[in-house]
Design an enzyme around this catalytic site. Sequence first.
Site, PDB file in Angstrom:
ATOM      1  N   LYS A 113     -25.768  -7.801  42.787  1.00 15.62           N
ATOM      2  CA  LYS A 113     -25.365  -7.373  44.160  1.00 15.62           C
ATOM      3  C   LYS A 113     -26.324  -6.782  44.669  1.00 15.62           C
ATOM      4  O   LYS A 113     -27.183  -7.021  45.963  1.00 15.62           O
ATOM      5  CB  LYS A 113     -23.981  -7.243  44.195  1.00 15.62           C
ATOM      6  CG  LYS A 113     -23.908  -6.481  45.567  1.00 15.62           C
ATOM      7  CD  LYS A 113     -22.467  -5.861  45.975  1.00 15.62           C
ATOM      8  CE  LYS A 113     -22.324  -4.485  45.657  1.00 15.62           C
ATOM      9  NZ  LYS A 113     -22.658  -3.512  46.729  1.00 15.62           N
ATOM     10  N   ASN A 114     -26.619  -5.580  44.134  1.00 13.32           N
ATOM     11  CA  ASN A 114     -27.466  -4.570  44.783  1.00 13.32           C
ATOM     12  C   ASN A 114     -29.021  -4.907  44.764  1.00 13.32           C
ATOM     13  O   ASN A 114     -29.847  -4.229  45.154  1.00 13.32           O
ATOM     14  CB  ASN A 114     -27.315  -3.174  44.236  1.00 13.32           C
ATOM     15  CG  ASN A 114     -26.035  -2.659  44.796  1.00 13.32           C
ATOM     16  OD1 ASN A 114     -25.186  -3.153  45.540  1.00 13.32           O
ATOM     17  ND2 ASN A 114     -25.360  -1.560  44.144  1.00 13.32           N
ATOM     18  N   ARG A 153     -22.470   8.873  53.623  1.00 10.76           N
ATOM     19  CA  ARG A 153     -23.433   8.113  53.563  1.00 10.76           C
ATOM     20  C   ARG A 153     -24.212   8.080  54.863  1.00 10.76           C
ATOM     21  O   ARG A 153     -24.256   6.985  55.437  1.00 10.76           O
ATOM     22  CB  ARG A 153     -22.945   6.773  53.191  1.00 10.76           C
ATOM     23  CG  ARG A 153     -21.994   6.867  51.701  1.00 10.76           C
ATOM     24  CD  ARG A 153     -21.666   5.527  51.137  1.00 10.76           C
ATOM     25  NE  ARG A 153     -22.741   4.780  50.584  1.00 10.76           N
ATOM     26  CZ  ARG A 153     -22.774   3.498  50.107  1.00 10.76           C
ATOM     27  NH1 ARG A 153     -21.544   2.937  50.225  1.00 10.76           N
ATOM     28  NH2 ARG A 153     -23.777   2.852  49.556  1.00 10.76           N
ATOM     29  N   ARG A 179     -16.246  -8.467  46.694  1.00 13.52           N
ATOM     30  CA  ARG A 179     -17.524  -7.814  47.529  1.00 13.52           C
ATOM     31  C   ARG A 179     -18.644  -7.868  46.240  1.00 13.52           C
ATOM     32  O   ARG A 179     -19.793  -7.899  46.534  1.00 13.52           O
ATOM     33  CB  ARG A 179     -17.314  -6.621  48.043  1.00 13.52           C
ATOM     34  CG  ARG A 179     -16.652  -6.628  49.327  1.00 13.52           C
ATOM     35  CD  ARG A 179     -16.753  -5.182  49.945  1.00 13.52           C
ATOM     36  NE  ARG A 179     -18.027  -4.619  50.010  1.00 13.52           N
ATOM     37  CZ  ARG A 179     -18.444  -3.360  49.742  1.00 13.52           C
ATOM     38  NH1 ARG A 179     -17.639  -2.529  49.662  1.00 13.52           N
ATOM     39  NH2 ARG A 179     -19.607  -3.125  49.490  1.00 13.52           N
ATOM     40  N   CYS A 239     -17.774   5.769  55.169  1.00 12.16           N
ATOM     41  CA  CYS A 239     -17.397   4.751  53.812  1.00 12.16           C
ATOM     42  C   CYS A 239     -16.362   5.654  52.931  1.00 12.16           C
ATOM     43  O   CYS A 239     -16.572   6.962  52.720  1.00 12.16           O
ATOM     44  CB  CYS A 239     -18.885   4.673  53.203  1.00 12.16           C
ATOM     45  SG  CYS A 239     -18.533   3.856  51.671  1.00 12.16           S
ATOM     46  N   ASP A 263     -21.900   3.991  40.035  1.00 10.52           N
ATOM     47  CA  ASP A 263     -21.170   2.626  40.014  1.00 10.52           C
ATOM     48  C   ASP A 263     -20.265   2.200  38.928  1.00 10.52           C
ATOM     49  O   ASP A 263     -19.668   1.227  38.956  1.00 10.52           O
ATOM     50  CB  ASP A 263     -22.149   1.708  40.748  1.00 10.52           C
ATOM     51  CG  ASP A 263     -22.609   1.788  41.684  1.00 10.52           C
ATOM     52  OD1 ASP A 263     -22.144   2.788  42.704  1.00 10.52           O
ATOM     53  OD2 ASP A 263     -23.651   1.196  42.133  1.00 10.52           O
TER      54      ASP A 263
HETATM   55  N1  EPU Z   1     -28.279   9.933  51.264  1.00 10.16           N
HETATM   56  C1  EPU Z   1     -28.548  10.749  52.227  1.00 10.16           C
HETATM   57  N2  EPU Z   1     -29.403  10.101  53.365  1.00 10.16           N
HETATM   58  C2  EPU Z   1     -29.783   9.010  53.495  1.00 10.16           C
HETATM   59  C3  EPU Z   1     -29.502   8.208  52.426  1.00 10.16           C
HETATM   60  C4  EPU Z   1     -28.651   8.686  51.298  1.00 10.16           C
HETATM   61  O1  EPU Z   1     -28.077  11.926  52.245  1.00 10.16           O
HETATM   62  O2  EPU Z   1     -30.573   8.672  54.234  1.00 10.16           O
HETATM   63  C5  EPU Z   1     -27.469  10.501  50.320  1.00 10.16           C
HETATM   64  C6  EPU Z   1     -25.997   9.483  50.287  1.00 10.16           C
HETATM   65  O3  EPU Z   1     -25.119   9.955  51.016  1.00 10.16           O
HETATM   66  C7  EPU Z   1     -25.692   9.838  48.575  1.00 10.16           C
HETATM   67  C8  EPU Z   1     -27.137   9.913  48.118  1.00 10.16           C
HETATM   68  O4  EPU Z   1     -28.020  10.141  48.799  1.00 10.16           O
HETATM   69  O5  EPU Z   1     -24.973  11.072  48.746  1.00 10.16           O
HETATM   70  C9  EPU Z   1     -27.617   8.468  47.437  1.00 10.16           C
HETATM   71  O6  EPU Z   1     -27.460   7.601  48.163  1.00 10.16           O
HETATM   72  P1  EPU Z   1     -28.385   6.136  48.021  1.00 10.16           P
HETATM   73  O7  EPU Z   1     -29.133   6.047  49.337  1.00 10.16           O
HETATM   74  O8  EPU Z   1     -29.077   5.924  46.890  1.00 10.16           O
HETATM   75  O9  EPU Z   1     -26.896   5.055  48.132  1.00 10.16           O
HETATM   76  P2  EPU Z   1     -27.216   3.583  48.893  1.00 10.16           P
HETATM   77  O10 EPU Z   1     -28.603   3.170  48.586  1.00 10.16           O
HETATM   78  O11 EPU Z   1     -26.485   3.700  50.176  1.00 10.16           O
HETATM   79  C10 EPU Z   1     -26.839   2.180  46.584  1.00 10.16           C
HETATM   80  C11 EPU Z   1     -25.886   1.322  46.251  1.00 10.16           C
HETATM   81  C12 EPU Z   1     -24.716   1.867  45.766  1.00 10.16           C
HETATM   82  C13 EPU Z   1     -24.919   2.895  44.752  1.00 10.16           C
HETATM   83  C14 EPU Z   1     -25.841   3.834  45.154  1.00 10.16           C
HETATM   84  C15 EPU Z   1     -26.480   4.824  44.233  1.00 10.16           C
HETATM   85  C16 EPU Z   1     -26.916  -0.732  47.261  1.00 10.16           C
HETATM   86  C17 EPU Z   1     -26.616  -1.843  48.139  1.00 10.16           C
HETATM   87  N3  EPU Z   1     -25.808   0.112  47.236  1.00 10.16           N
HETATM   88  O12 EPU Z   1     -26.432   2.879  47.747  1.00 10.16           O
HETATM   89  O13 EPU Z   1     -23.868   0.874  45.319  1.00 10.16           O
HETATM   90  O14 EPU Z   1     -23.502   3.436  44.496  1.00 10.16           O
HETATM   91  O15 EPU Z   1     -27.091   3.207  45.487  1.00 10.16           O
HETATM   92  O16 EPU Z   1     -26.570   4.257  43.080  1.00 10.16           O
HETATM   93  O17 EPU Z   1     -27.666  -0.884  46.750  1.00 10.16           O
HETATM   94  C18 EPU Z   1     -21.874  -0.274  45.014  1.00 10.16           C
HETATM   95  O18 EPU Z   1     -22.458  -1.243  44.713  1.00 10.16           O
HETATM   96  O19 EPU Z   1     -20.436  -0.150  44.710  1.00 10.16           O
HETATM   97  C19 EPU Z   1     -22.605   0.457  45.666  1.00 10.16           C
HETATM   98  C20 EPU Z   1     -22.070   1.621  46.266  1.00 10.16           C
END
Ligand code: EPU
Length: 417
Positions: free
Chosen positions: A22-23, A120, A397, A115, A305
């Site tokens: 998915k990701n 996030r 999802r 969320c 995850d």
């Molecule tokens: N963060 C910030 N600012 C930003 C972006 C992130 O402060 O601009 C913080 C987030 O709040 C969090 C940390 O940095 O505390 C890491 O977040 P990240 O951006 O890595 O998460 P994401 O890219 O939004 C993806 C996956 C998630 C998975 C996370 C961590 C996708 C679509 N989603 O989210 O997947 O948990 O990386 O590995 O790739 C899931 O599949 O259940 C899921 C939530």
Amino acid sequence: MDSLLIKGGVPLHGEVNISGAKNAVLPIMAATLLTSEPCVIRRVPNLSDVRFMGQILNWLGAQVRFEGEVVHVRAKKIKGAGDYDLIRKMRGSICIMGPLLGRLRKARVSLPGGCVIGARPINLHLAGLEQLGAQIQQAHGYIEAVAPQGLRGTTIRFERITVTGTEDLIMAAVLARGETVIENAAREPEVADLADLLVKMGAQIEGAGTATIRIQGVARLHGAEHAIIADRIEAGTFLVAAAITGGDLTVTGCVPEHNGALITKLQAAGAEVTEVDRSTLRVRSEGGLRSVDVSTAEYPGFATDLQAQYMALMTQAEGIAIITETIFENRFMHAQELARMGANIRLEGNQAIVAGRKELTGAGVIASDLRASASLVLAALVARGETVIDRVYHIDRGYEKIEGKLAGVGAQIRRLD
Ligand code: EPU
């Protein structure tokens, strides 16, 4: 709303095949916006998030056709702005910003909402895009970004590792002028998979999968064909399913090294995990598991995850396990539901202290988010009696045919309308 009815106590036996990730597929679908030529994506899991992304691309003007496990996208003529409030509902879709800015020099998307697993924010995406030359404004719940002269390469160092932030910036940079260097980049396999597709489209990217990624901008990209990598979180969930039920599962179509951190913990807890070949793992357990602490971390560390699923496992292990969540600030929603099934879990800040082994009993429980629902399914598989899990749209999802795959290895599970 659908629910899942699970009758616990059956050790799982047999073979289960893993779907595409998915990701990985979500940013890869966004990447098809970077070219007017047709793209073909294979091994696409049939998930609600994926259909959702299809709708977003469609509303931006792309032709999107799902054909079993294949999706065809042609973004011949697209618009950079539209009424796609959908982004609020699915955070993964924020990574259309980079490709829209790269190709059209403008993007207007709604700000993603909060969320359940944490605030996030997307500040790191926006700061990176600004460094590439975008001018960004936020008003009325929307983000408007423009780059009238086009984006230009520079060095961006993330102050914190972000997976979709890294993906968004890679997609913005592939059509930017000159070289972009992303430092402190996410090393997740999904980032490397996205880069693989982009390179097939004609992009020049080095270092994806490491902490430093170098991108030489090119004038245009062309169409390409790509098969998505295996979903390491789905694979990990099945590894835990075998261990928690005291079963014997062969997990095929996976990439064993992508689950390295989980495998180490499972082995320390007493499960037998063997790499049968480069895409197959076998997990056996006869119960008698021991508690092992875990702390989530960015890849190659223990995936956030898989934290909820691991917590379900630790309820069945002898001793005290301390589970520390370092990525998201509120990702313990499952603890309370597991407690309703008989688990002994105490929360202290970002730590969950799980005392095992406790016999779980079936109960009515509510899924709060995708991975929390997976942990409830795992707990239900080992619980005495019947469990009904409500709001299973969360699990749909991210897990393809969950009840079919589990039933195929012996679980007593059925979906209720
Ligand atoms: N963060 C910030 N600012 C930003 C972006 C992130 O402060 O601009 C913080 C987030 O709040 C969090 C940390 O940095 O505390 C890491 O977040 P990240 O951006 O890595 O998460 P994401 O890219 O939004 C993806 C996956 C998630 C998975 C996370 C961590 C996708 C679509 N989603 O989210 O997947 O948990 O990386 O590995 O790739 C899931 O599949 O259940 C899921 C939530």
